[in-house]
Design an enzyme around this catalytic site. Structure first.
Site, PDB file in Angstrom:
ATOM      1  N   ASP A  82       0.814  -1.208   0.000  1.00 46.88           N
ATOM      2  CA  ASP A  82       0.000   0.000   0.000  1.00 46.88           C
ATOM      3  C   ASP A  82       0.852   1.264   0.000  1.00 46.88           C
ATOM      4  OD1 ASP A  82      -2.336   1.373   2.473  1.00 46.88           O
ATOM      5  OD2 ASP A  82      -1.841   1.950   0.417  1.00 46.88           O
ATOM      6  N   ASP A 106      -1.600   5.506  -5.321  1.00 45.09           N
ATOM      7  CA  ASP A 106      -1.970   4.727  -4.149  1.00 45.09           C
ATOM      8  C   ASP A 106      -2.382   3.298  -4.502  1.00 45.09           C
ATOM      9  OD1 ASP A 106      -4.441   5.165  -1.473  1.00 45.09           O
ATOM     10  OD2 ASP A 106      -2.840   3.704  -1.808  1.00 45.09           O
TER      11      ASP A 106
HETATM   12  O1  LIG Z   1      -5.705   5.154   3.075  1.00 46.25           O
HETATM   13  C1  LIG Z   1      -5.479   5.351   1.895  1.00 46.25           C
HETATM   14  C2  LIG Z   1      -5.845   6.694   1.240  1.00 46.25           C
HETATM   15  C3  LIG Z   1      -4.832   7.713   1.693  1.00 46.25           C
HETATM   16 CL1  LIG Z   1      -5.359   9.306   1.180  1.00 46.25          CL
HETATM   17  N1  LIG Z   1      -4.867   4.456   1.071  1.00 46.25           N
HETATM   18  N2  LIG Z   1      -4.483   3.225   1.570  1.00 46.25           N
HETATM   19  C4  LIG Z   1      -5.457   2.342   1.973  1.00 46.25           C
HETATM   20  N3  LIG Z   1      -5.184   1.206   2.604  1.00 46.25           N
HETATM   21  C5  LIG Z   1      -6.369   0.505   2.954  1.00 46.25           C
HETATM   22  C6  LIG Z   1      -7.465   1.369   2.377  1.00 46.25           C
HETATM   23  N4  LIG Z   1      -6.760   2.513   1.787  1.00 46.25           N
END
Ligand SMILES: O=C(CCCl)NNC1=[NH+]CCN1
Length: 331
Positions: free
Chosen positions: A36, A220
């Site tokens: 991630d 992302d």
């Molecule tokens: O949390 C975010 C957005 C950051 Cl702005 N991305 N990473 C992620 N991991 C699990 C769900 N989303």
């Protein structure tokens, strides 16, 4: 050192997320983790979780690892952009991805996870590949796998080659020329927010004119969809028969048999085109003829996100040099 590991869709029908096999501890315990770039905590389902919060996930059992060491009096707690959350304590242990090992990697063990993590039985945890400034461990924040591995890598890079409904790759420490066509266009990264934040040079809907406009957003891998300013969404979905922004489903939906245009975004002078098939993301509920779009509005997020729907249209280089940059190529 270098490493290379598979990025496997967690669901055969929709690219909700991708997991990568990793080995933790001695003897190695294999878990499948969601890499991630939108966060910076490495956490796993663990033997500290109540059974009620585990639904098929593989857990890390530090007690079974001769190299695990508790990082005493350290805790962590994280909430993601989609509202999911987890928290727990911290061990250090050996951590291997695709043949690349980091000793004394902080492995954050979950004591509590939110329902959306419990429901996703194919994700055993996350590997944060954002900047270590975002790490939530207190009192002393911990380094990401990438930051720990970087000094030992042939090159301070990792690349994402995510694929639509099929298995892709994360490479560490090298750029595989076979994985892309043409050239890689690198653009600056603003590390202050802690994400891989860059500025896209604009967009086009289908075969329409390219609109040159700066779009600040993050790359992302941990977010499924693309979230962009409302004006861009209006321009896109006005071309889709029967498209509407649904309060019920929380975003743009359309009849699954509607014809969708592709979506192109700019990286400097270069252009990456997301095929329409990636944008017809999934039926709103199993078997429905109403589909949820892969492009959605960022207005409620306060940040634009180039998630998997965009990343899988490209070969992406996360270059951790001084300063960091991000590179995009067609493939
Ligand atoms: O949390 C975010 C957005 C950051 Cl702005 N991305 N990473 C992620 N991991 C699990 C769900 N989303």
């Amino acid at each position: 050192d270098t490493g290379s590991a598979a990025a496997i869709p967690v669901n055969p029908n929709y690219d909700i997320a991708y997991v990568t096999p990793v080995s933790i501890g001695t003897p190695p315990q294999t878990l499948h983790l969601d890499f991630d770039t939108g966060s910076s905590d490495l956490w796993v389902f663990s033997s500290h979780l109540p059974a009620s919060q585990i639904r098929g996930q593989t857990i890390y059992v530090p007690a079974n690892s001769s190299t695990a060491k508790l990082l005493a009096d350290h805790t962590w707690s994280i909430t993601y952009g989609d509202g999911s959350a987890s928290r727990g304590n911290v061990y250090v242990d050996n951590f291997t991805v695709g043949g690349l090992t980091v000793e004394n990697q902080a492995v954050q063990c979950a004591l509590q996870v939110s329902t959306s993590f419990t429901r996703e039985s194919n994700i055993d945890g996350l590997v944060g590949l954002g900047f270590s400034t975002l790490n939530t461990v207190v009192p002393k924040s911990q380094l990401t796998f990438f930051d720990n591995a970087k000094p030992h890598m042939d090159e301070p890079v990792f690349t994402a080659d995510l694929k639509w409904k099929s298995e892709g790759t994360y490479d560490f420490g090298f750029i595989d020329e076979k994985k892309y066509t043409g050239k890689i266009t690198y653009v600056p990264v603003n590390t202050s927010p802690g994400y891989w934040t860059f500025t896209s040079s604009g967009y086009a809907v289908g075969s329409g004119n390219f609109s040159a406009t700066s779009i600040v957003g993050i790359a992302d891998t941990g977010t499924s969809l693309v979230y962009l300013p409302p004006s861009i969404l209006t321009a896109y979905y006005r071309q889709v028969e029967g498209a509407t922004s649904s309060r019920t489903y929380g975003g743009y939906v359309f009849p699954c048999n509607s014809k969708l245009p592709s979506f192109t975004f700019g990286i400097g002078e270069a252009r990456i085109t997301i095929p329409s098939s990636y944008i017809s993301y999934a039926p709103v509920t199993a078997g429905s003829s109403t589909c949820f779009g892969g492009l959605q509005s960022s207005s409620s997020l306060g940040i634009n996100i180039w998630g998997d729907v965009a990343l899988k249209a490209a070969f992406v280089v996360f270059h951790g040099g001084n300063p960091p940059t991000i590179g995009w190529a067609k493939k």
